[in-house]
Design a protein around this motif. Structure first.
Motif, PDB file in Angstrom:
ATOM      1  N   ASN A  98     -10.282   0.756   5.570  1.00  0.00           N
ATOM      2  CA  ASN A  98      -9.299   0.617   4.869  1.00  0.00           C
ATOM      3  C   ASN A  98      -8.260   1.259   4.193  1.00  0.00           C
ATOM      4  O   ASN A  98      -7.085   1.267   4.657  1.00  0.00           O
ATOM      5  N   THR A  99      -9.219   2.850   4.251  1.00  0.00           N
ATOM      6  CA  THR A  99      -7.942   4.122   3.845  1.00  0.00           C
ATOM      7  C   THR A  99      -6.947   4.182   5.148  1.00  0.00           C
ATOM      8  O   THR A  99      -7.487   4.909   6.433  1.00  0.00           O
ATOM      9  N   GLU A 125      -4.765  -0.461  -7.035  1.00  0.00           N
ATOM     10  CA  GLU A 125      -5.888   0.507  -7.924  1.00  0.00           C
ATOM     11  C   GLU A 125      -6.347   1.405  -6.362  1.00  0.00           C
ATOM     12  O   GLU A 125      -5.242   1.448  -5.377  1.00  0.00           O
ATOM     13  N   GLU A 126      -7.209   2.753  -7.156  1.00  0.00           N
ATOM     14  CA  GLU A 126      -6.738   4.183  -5.172  1.00  0.00           C
ATOM     15  C   GLU A 126      -8.146   3.940  -4.893  1.00  0.00           C
ATOM     16  O   GLU A 126      -8.987   3.042  -5.244  1.00  0.00           O
ATOM     17  N   ASN A 127      -7.511   3.482  -3.852  1.00  0.00           N
ATOM     18  CA  ASN A 127      -8.347   3.341  -2.270  1.00  0.00           C
ATOM     19  C   ASN A 127      -8.095   4.331  -1.257  1.00  0.00           C
ATOM     20  O   ASN A 127      -8.427   4.228  -0.216  1.00  0.00           O
ATOM     21  N   HIS A 141      -1.149  -3.755   4.656  1.00  0.00           N
ATOM     22  CA  HIS A 141      -2.602  -3.654   4.692  1.00  0.00           C
ATOM     23  C   HIS A 141      -3.119  -4.957   4.928  1.00  0.00           C
ATOM     24  O   HIS A 141      -3.679  -5.817   4.263  1.00  0.00           O
ATOM     25  N   THR A 166       0.790  -0.827   0.015  1.00  0.00           N
ATOM     26  CA  THR A 166       0.151  -0.134   0.138  1.00  0.00           C
ATOM     27  C   THR A 166       0.574   1.180  -0.437  1.00  0.00           C
ATOM     28  O   THR A 166       2.069   0.970   0.573  1.00  0.00           O
ATOM     29  N   TYR A 220      -2.852   3.910  -2.827  1.00  0.00           N
ATOM     30  CA  TYR A 220      -3.230   3.074  -3.731  1.00  0.00           C
ATOM     31  C   TYR A 220      -3.180   1.660  -3.339  1.00  0.00           C
ATOM     32  O   TYR A 220      -2.599   1.351  -2.149  1.00  0.00           O
ATOM     33  N   TYR A 221      -3.338   0.276  -3.177  1.00  0.00           N
ATOM     34  CA  TYR A 221      -3.201  -0.631  -2.699  1.00  0.00           C
ATOM     35  C   TYR A 221      -4.162  -1.447  -3.880  1.00  0.00           C
ATOM     36  O   TYR A 221      -4.773  -1.820  -3.885  1.00  0.00           O
TER      37      TYR A 221
END
Lengths: 115, 116
Positions: free
Chosen positions: B100-101, A53-55, A96, A31, A49-50
């Motif tokens: 999740n962020t 993909e933009e997260n 993550h 991440t 980003y994870y």
């Protein structure tokens, strides 16, 4: 264990140009988060980003965009540069795991100056 | 929206003395993390100490300790036996525990000067 690295260290651009900043995440991290730090201010979250993909995204216009690659390194792209984009851009990587604390490790940053 | 406020732009301490940096935050969440980061002139942000909101016990890391007052939404950092290497900009930061962020919300920072 290699830490977070960023390139270039410094960059000077003129208004209206485009710029790409690069970040290599720490070994084992999937991440990457990007922050903008104006002079004398605290960092502001741009996006995360994870797994490519933009997260999550902060309050930044669409001309700020990013990519994450299969090796988890990342790029931050800024189009149509404005004078206010002059700042230190920090990259942070982390593991993550859902519902768990994932410490973010920061790189040394890229100092962008827009003239 | 969550906010973090550091009301002391600059602080000064004599070497070997103790200094306390203040931080307040605002959130409607009940579970979150709070952090103090150090940013020396080299610019690399380094984690100093972390506090989980669900833990009542104040976190301690060697010479660094926090005073976490959840009801008052206050999170101060105490540096004991200050050293010249402690001179840096210190940022208080907040992160939600859910979702999740891993978005960190930072305060404006406090520049700490250590006098020999």
């Amino acid at each position: 264990e290699t830490g977070v690295t960023q390139s270039p260290t410094h960059l000077i651009k003129t208004r209206g140009q485009q710029v790409t900043l690069r970040c290599s995440s720490q070994s084992g991290h999937n991440t990457v988060s990007w922050y903008q730090q104006a002079l004398g201010q605290g960092p502001q979250f741009i996006f995360q980003y994870y797994r490519e993909e933009e997260n999550g995204r902060g309050n930044f216009p669409p001309r700020f965009s990013g990519l994450q690659f299969p090796n988890y390194s990342s790029e931050l792209n800024v189009n149509a540069l404005e004078l206010d984009d002059s700042a230190l851009y920090l990259c942070a990587s982390s593991g993550h795991r859902a519902s768990s604390y994932n410490e973010q490790f920061f790189g040394p940053g890229t100092r962008l100056t827009v003239l | 929206a969550q906010t973090v406020t550091q009301s002391q732009p600059e602080m000064s301490v004599q070497e070997a003395e103790t200094v306390t940096l203040s931080c307040t935050y605002d959130t409607s969440e009940s579970d979150y993390y709070l952090f103090w980061y150090k940013q020396p002139p080299s610019r690399q942000m380094i984690l100093v100490i972390r506090q989980e909101a669900y833990k009542q016990q104040n976190a301690t890391e060697n010479r660094f300790s926090v005073n976490f007052q959840k009801a008052a939404k206050s999170f101060s950092l105490k540096i004991s036996d200050s050293q010249l290497g402690d001179a840096a900009m210190y940022f208080c930061a907040y992160r939600r525990a859910s979702g999740n962020t891993g978005k960190l919300i930072f305060g404006q920072g406090t520049t700490l000067q250590v006098k020999p």
